[in-house]
Design a protein around this motif. Structure first.
Motif, short mmCIF file in Angstrom:
data_model
loop_
_atom_site.label_atom_id
_atom_site.label_comp_id
_atom_site.label_asym_id
_atom_site.label_seq_id
_atom_site.Cartn_x
_atom_site.Cartn_y
_atom_site.Cartn_z
N ALA A 84 11.63 -44.68 -42.82
CA ALA A 84 12.68 -43.80 -42.30
C ALA A 84 12.08 -42.70 -41.43
O ALA A 84 12.67 -42.32 -40.40
CB ALA A 84 13.47 -43.19 -43.46
N ILE A 85 10.93 -42.18 -41.82
CA ILE A 85 10.26 -41.15 -41.00
C ILE A 85 9.89 -41.71 -39.63
O ILE A 85 10.08 -41.07 -38.60
CB ILE A 85 9.01 -40.63 -41.73
CG1 ILE A 85 9.42 -39.75 -42.91
CG2 ILE A 85 8.11 -39.85 -40.79
CD1 ILE A 85 8.28 -39.30 -43.79
N GLU A 173 16.93 -35.40 -56.55
CA GLU A 173 17.76 -34.48 -55.78
C GLU A 173 17.04 -33.95 -54.55
O GLU A 173 17.65 -33.72 -53.50
CB GLU A 173 18.21 -33.32 -56.67
CG GLU A 173 19.11 -32.29 -56.01
CD GLU A 173 20.47 -32.85 -55.64
OE1 GLU A 173 21.12 -32.27 -54.75
OE2 GLU A 173 20.88 -33.89 -56.22
N SER A 174 15.73 -33.78 -54.66
CA SER A 174 14.97 -33.19 -53.56
C SER A 174 14.46 -34.22 -52.56
O SER A 174 13.93 -33.84 -51.50
CB SER A 174 13.79 -32.39 -54.11
OG SER A 174 12.86 -33.25 -54.77
N LEU A 191 19.43 -36.99 -44.81
CA LEU A 191 19.91 -37.54 -43.54
C LEU A 191 21.41 -37.40 -43.34
O LEU A 191 21.88 -37.26 -42.22
CB LEU A 191 19.50 -39.01 -43.42
CG LEU A 191 18.00 -39.28 -43.32
CD1 LEU A 191 17.73 -40.77 -43.21
CD2 LEU A 191 17.40 -38.56 -42.11
N ASP A 192 22.19 -37.45 -44.43
CA ASP A 192 23.65 -37.40 -44.24
C ASP A 192 24.25 -36.02 -44.46
O ASP A 192 25.46 -35.85 -44.39
CB ASP A 192 24.36 -38.44 -45.12
CG ASP A 192 24.14 -38.21 -46.60
OD1 ASP A 192 23.38 -37.28 -46.96
OD2 ASP A 192 24.70 -38.98 -47.41
N THR A 193 23.40 -35.01 -44.71
CA THR A 193 23.92 -33.66 -44.85
C THR A 193 24.17 -33.04 -43.49
O THR A 193 23.50 -33.38 -42.49
CB THR A 193 22.94 -32.78 -45.66
OG1 THR A 193 23.57 -31.57 -46.01
CG2 THR A 193 21.69 -32.46 -44.84
N ASP A 255 11.91 -32.06 -43.90
CA ASP A 255 12.31 -32.32 -45.29
C ASP A 255 11.84 -33.69 -45.75
O ASP A 255 11.41 -33.86 -46.90
CB ASP A 255 13.83 -32.23 -45.42
CG ASP A 255 14.34 -30.81 -45.32
OD1 ASP A 255 13.52 -29.87 -45.41
OD2 ASP A 255 15.57 -30.63 -45.12
N MET A 256 11.90 -34.67 -44.87
CA MET A 256 11.44 -36.02 -45.23
C MET A 256 9.94 -36.05 -45.46
O MET A 256 9.44 -36.74 -46.37
CB MET A 256 11.83 -37.01 -44.13
CG MET A 256 13.33 -37.22 -44.01
SD MET A 256 13.79 -38.16 -42.53
CE MET A 256 13.24 -39.81 -42.99
N THR A 257 9.21 -35.28 -44.67
CA THR A 257 7.77 -35.21 -44.85
C THR A 257 7.43 -34.60 -46.20
O THR A 257 6.53 -35.07 -46.92
CB THR A 257 7.13 -34.38 -43.72
OG1 THR A 257 7.44 -34.98 -42.46
CG2 THR A 257 5.62 -34.32 -43.88
#
Length: 333
Positions: A84-85, A173-174, A191-193, A255-257
């Motif tokens: 995804a990244i 959650e994180s 991603l969907d926020t 955030d993904m990292t």
């Protein structure tokens, strides 16, 4: 004194032979089982300790299996996160390339962005192992946070003998990328926020931008659904709106990292715990062995000595029994 009523020598020889036979039986049992303490009657304390530790070792074997399963779950999530990244980086590149483009070019770029967004969702949905998915979750209609994934990591016994278990907890959650739950106050995934276009900070209040208009401070975008061209209205995003989208994408990427780092740390903890559990099981095996295992070299030597003693005991008993025959000869004059 010689007596025909009581043969003291024979009684003594018989007692010695019985003791030797008992020792011989014990030695043969140790050789056949491989244990010097194979039942409680051999040594109640050692047998009790060994039985408890064998039971704990069996439990630790289950823990080791659980750690392997947990490592696979985390590794699957890590693989999905990395994919995804890589994809969101491509979306970032597409947004940069669309800056200053014509509306027609933006329309074509939007087709590519939509495909990449679908690919990210596919990665998240596919990151499932043994029914566990940490990236694409549905916390339901009542939960306010996504449930943690708990991985059994240890079976413990304290000095008082009380047993307990430990777990390695992964905070879903994180790290979640998508959240399908509908509870009020339940945060969406990375991603969907919805994120503010000015800062990239996640917000619970969505404010859809009007493509082609001036960017507003309250405009929000989602990395999973942002558009630079709306086919329904035929409008393309302005360059200032694209700049806001880049801010949102960059914030989501950060955030993904961090999430990938969290997963990597969990995987490292699991690997370390698995190594420790394996070493601990070996240590317990050695400890139990020192308590109850028979020294086969020693027992073999003892067996040979006892066999010789038994043969000598039989001969001694035979000689003692023969003494009565000597008394009879006195009456044959």
């Amino acid at each position: 004194m010689s007596s025909i009523m009581t043969n003291s020598a024979a009684l003594t020889a018989l007692q010695s032979l019985n003791a030797t036979s008992k020792s011989l039986q014990d030695t043969q049992a140790r050789i056949s089982t491989g244990y010097r303490v194979s039942q409680a009657s051999d040594n109640a304390a050692y047998w009790s300790i060994a039985t408890t530790m064998r039971s704990d070792n069996s439990a630790m074997s289950t823990v080791s299996d659980a750690l392997g399963l947990g490592a696979s779950k985390v590794d699957t999530a890590y693989t999905g996160m990395n994919s995804a990244i890589s994809t969101i980086n491509q979306i970032k590149a597409k947004l940069l390339a669309s800056y200053g483009q014509t509306d027609a070019s933006k329309e074509k770029t939007q087709t590519e962005i939509t495909a990449l967004q679908a690919q990210m969702k596919s990665y998240a949905d596919g990151a499932t192992f043994s029914g566990t998915n940490m990236l694409s979750v549905n916390s339901g209609t009542t939960a306010t946070t996504a449930a943690d994934v708990k991985i059994l990591s240890a079976f413990n016994r304290d000095a008082a003998g009380a047993a307990s278990i430990s777990t390695i907890d992964v905070k879903v959650e994180s790290i979640k990328l998508y959240e399908a739950g509908t509870t009020v106050g339940l945060a969406k995934g990375i991603l969907d926020t919805q994120r503010l276009g000015t800062t990239g900070v996640a917000t619970a209040t969505a404010s859809a931008p009007t493509l082609g208009a001036a960017a507003a401070a309250t405009d929000t975008y989602s990395a999973a659904s942002l558009k630079i061209f709306d086919t329904a209205t035929g409008k393309a995003a302005s360059d200032t709106q694209i700049q806001q989208m880049l801010t949102v994408i960059d914030s989501a990427l950060a955030d993904m990292t961090n999430s990938a780092t969290t997963l990597g740390a969990a995987k490292s903890s699991i690997d370390l715990q698995k190594t420790f559990t394996s070493d601990l099981m070996d240590s317990i095996d050695r400890g139990v062995g020192q308590l109850v295992d028979a020294d086969m070299n020693k027992e073999s030597t003892r067996l040979q000595a006892l066999q010789v003693q038994q043969q000598l005991g039989v001969q001694a008993l035979s000689i003692a029994n023969g003494s009565s025959q000597s008394i009879l000869s006195l009456f044959r004059g």
